[in-house]
Design a protein around this motif. Sequence first.
Motif, PDB file in Angstrom:
ATOM      1  N   VAL A 184     -11.392   5.111   4.792  1.00 48.52           N
ATOM      2  CA  VAL A 184     -10.856   3.888   4.176  1.00 48.52           C
ATOM      3  C   VAL A 184     -12.021   3.141   3.525  1.00 48.52           C
ATOM      4  CG1 VAL A 184      -9.776   1.650   4.687  1.00 48.52           C
ATOM      5  CG2 VAL A 184      -8.923   3.717   5.808  1.00 48.52           C
ATOM      6  N   GLU A 206      -7.050  -3.166   8.432  1.00 51.26           N
ATOM      7  CA  GLU A 206      -5.607  -3.414   8.179  1.00 51.26           C
ATOM      8  C   GLU A 206      -4.759  -2.282   8.763  1.00 51.26           C
ATOM      9  OE1 GLU A 206      -4.783  -3.936   3.978  1.00 51.26           O
ATOM     10  OE2 GLU A 206      -6.756  -4.804   3.635  1.00 51.26           O
ATOM     11  N   LEU A 212      -4.998   0.725   8.090  1.00 52.60           N
ATOM     12  CA  LEU A 212      -4.722   1.752   7.080  1.00 52.60           C
ATOM     13  C   LEU A 212      -5.170   3.128   7.590  1.00 52.60           C
ATOM     14  CD1 LEU A 212      -3.735   2.577   4.328  1.00 52.60           C
ATOM     15  CD2 LEU A 212      -5.922   1.838   3.346  1.00 52.60           C
ATOM     16  N   LEU A 244      -7.746   3.506  -2.102  1.00 52.04           N
ATOM     17  CA  LEU A 244      -8.468   2.779  -1.041  1.00 52.04           C
ATOM     18  C   LEU A 244      -8.646   3.602   0.225  1.00 52.04           C
ATOM     19  CD1 LEU A 244      -6.815  -0.743  -1.437  1.00 52.04           C
ATOM     20  CD2 LEU A 244      -9.003   0.042  -2.332  1.00 52.04           C
ATOM     21  N   GLU A 295     -13.614  -2.431   1.832  1.00 50.63           N
ATOM     22  CA  GLU A 295     -12.860  -3.673   1.560  1.00 50.63           C
ATOM     23  C   GLU A 295     -11.430  -3.613   2.090  1.00 50.63           C
ATOM     24  OE1 GLU A 295     -14.077  -1.592  -0.734  1.00 50.63           O
ATOM     25  OE2 GLU A 295     -12.758  -1.386  -2.487  1.00 50.63           O
ATOM     26  N   ALA A 296     -10.965  -2.427   2.473  1.00 50.17           N
ATOM     27  CA  ALA A 296      -9.582  -2.312   2.972  1.00 50.17           C
ATOM     28  C   ALA A 296      -9.541  -2.040   4.477  1.00 50.17           C
ATOM     29  CB  ALA A 296      -8.856  -1.205   2.216  1.00 50.17           C
ATOM     30  N   ARG A 308      -3.424   1.045  -3.863  1.00 50.50           N
ATOM     31  CA  ARG A 308      -2.915  -0.328  -4.054  1.00 50.50           C
ATOM     32  C   ARG A 308      -3.394  -0.815  -5.420  1.00 50.50           C
ATOM     33  NH1 ARG A 308      -3.838  -4.043   0.864  1.00 50.50           N
ATOM     34  NH2 ARG A 308      -6.008  -3.991   0.214  1.00 50.50           N
ATOM     35  N   MET A 333       0.857  -1.199   0.000  1.00 49.50           N
ATOM     36  CA  MET A 333       0.000   0.000   0.000  1.00 49.50           C
ATOM     37  C   MET A 333       0.892   1.248   0.000  1.00 49.50           C
ATOM     38  SD  MET A 333      -3.409   0.643   0.336  1.00 49.50           S
ATOM     39  CE  MET A 333      -4.109  -0.682   1.290  1.00 49.50           C
TER      40      MET A 333
END
Length: 264
Positions: free
Chosen positions: A72, A79, A81, A53, A75-76, A48, A1
């Motif tokens: 975010v 994590e 993020l 994302l 689907e991401a 990504r 990412m």
Amino acid sequence: MLIRPATPTDLDAALRVIGDAFGIVVQPPTVHTTVAEDPDGHFLVAERDGAILGTGASVGFGRNGWLGGIAVRPEARGERLGQRLTEAAIDVLGPRDSVLLLASEAGRPIYERLGFEVEERYVVLWSPPDTPAPVPNGLRRLTAADRDAVLELDEWVTGESRTLAVDVALEGALATEDLSAVALKPPWPALPILARDPAAGEALLRALIAPGLRLAVPESNTAAVETLRSLGCTDGPDVVRMRRGAPVAWRPEGLWGVFSLFFG
Ligand SMILES: CC(C)(COP(=O)(O)OP(=O)(O)OC[C@H]1O[C@@H](n2cnc3c(N)ncnc32)[C@H](O)[C@@H]1OP(=O)(O)O)[C@@H](O)C(=O)NCCC(=O)NCCS
């Protein structure tokens, strides 16, 4: 990412991530695109395989900075993020006395992990769709000659030097004759109001509220909360103002409307 500054070709996808995450429609110019164009503003994306994302943004107001637009794609999520974007948006601000943000329930754990503390709740409301057309009696339009006075009032209320915000919102702004309250007019849908005098703040809010606006005021400004409820506004999910670093000498009772949920 990869986390990197947004380029002009990323904007549509990045604003869609934000709009979907917050359940709102965001079309440029937004607070994020305005911030991205400022030398002390940053709009970051997480990419990504060519897909955007996540997003994160920050803006410096002199000694302080604000974080916003942390989002975010579903689907991401999970994590970390959101946390990485938050850290990246803080890093690009460089050293500041304090960093502020308005956190949703979903975002709050990230910021607590990073050492932010809650300092105030902001009540978020939607203006009713059938608000009658405003009759701005006794108000006057601001001109460039009022800039210093508006900056002074803004600093009196927020304790910050929000030149960028004031400069993009001066054209079309309205004030009470004596400048005891000012309603700024940013290029995105919002009704930021600063008031030295509560009666003037209330008068501006009543005169200028328009349909379909997302409004937010500090919970401790009970007069503003009551005014908005009496005008038929419906409650949205509240946010909390969080701070990391030195306290800012702000006056919640002078804040009758925010620029956005990016910076209050
Ligand atoms: C808040 C947000 C940015 C978090 O992003 P993220 O990258 O999933 O963040 P994290 O990975 O740190 O996960 C945050 C929490 O979501 C939970 N989570 C895990 N998987 C998840 C999934 N698939 N979907 C939703 N939440 C999930 C995790 O349990 C985690 O909780 P924990 O801190 O107890 O572990 C994201 O949920 C979002 O965009 N929400 C809508 C917009 C918003 O509210 N933004 C914050 C504004 S202040």
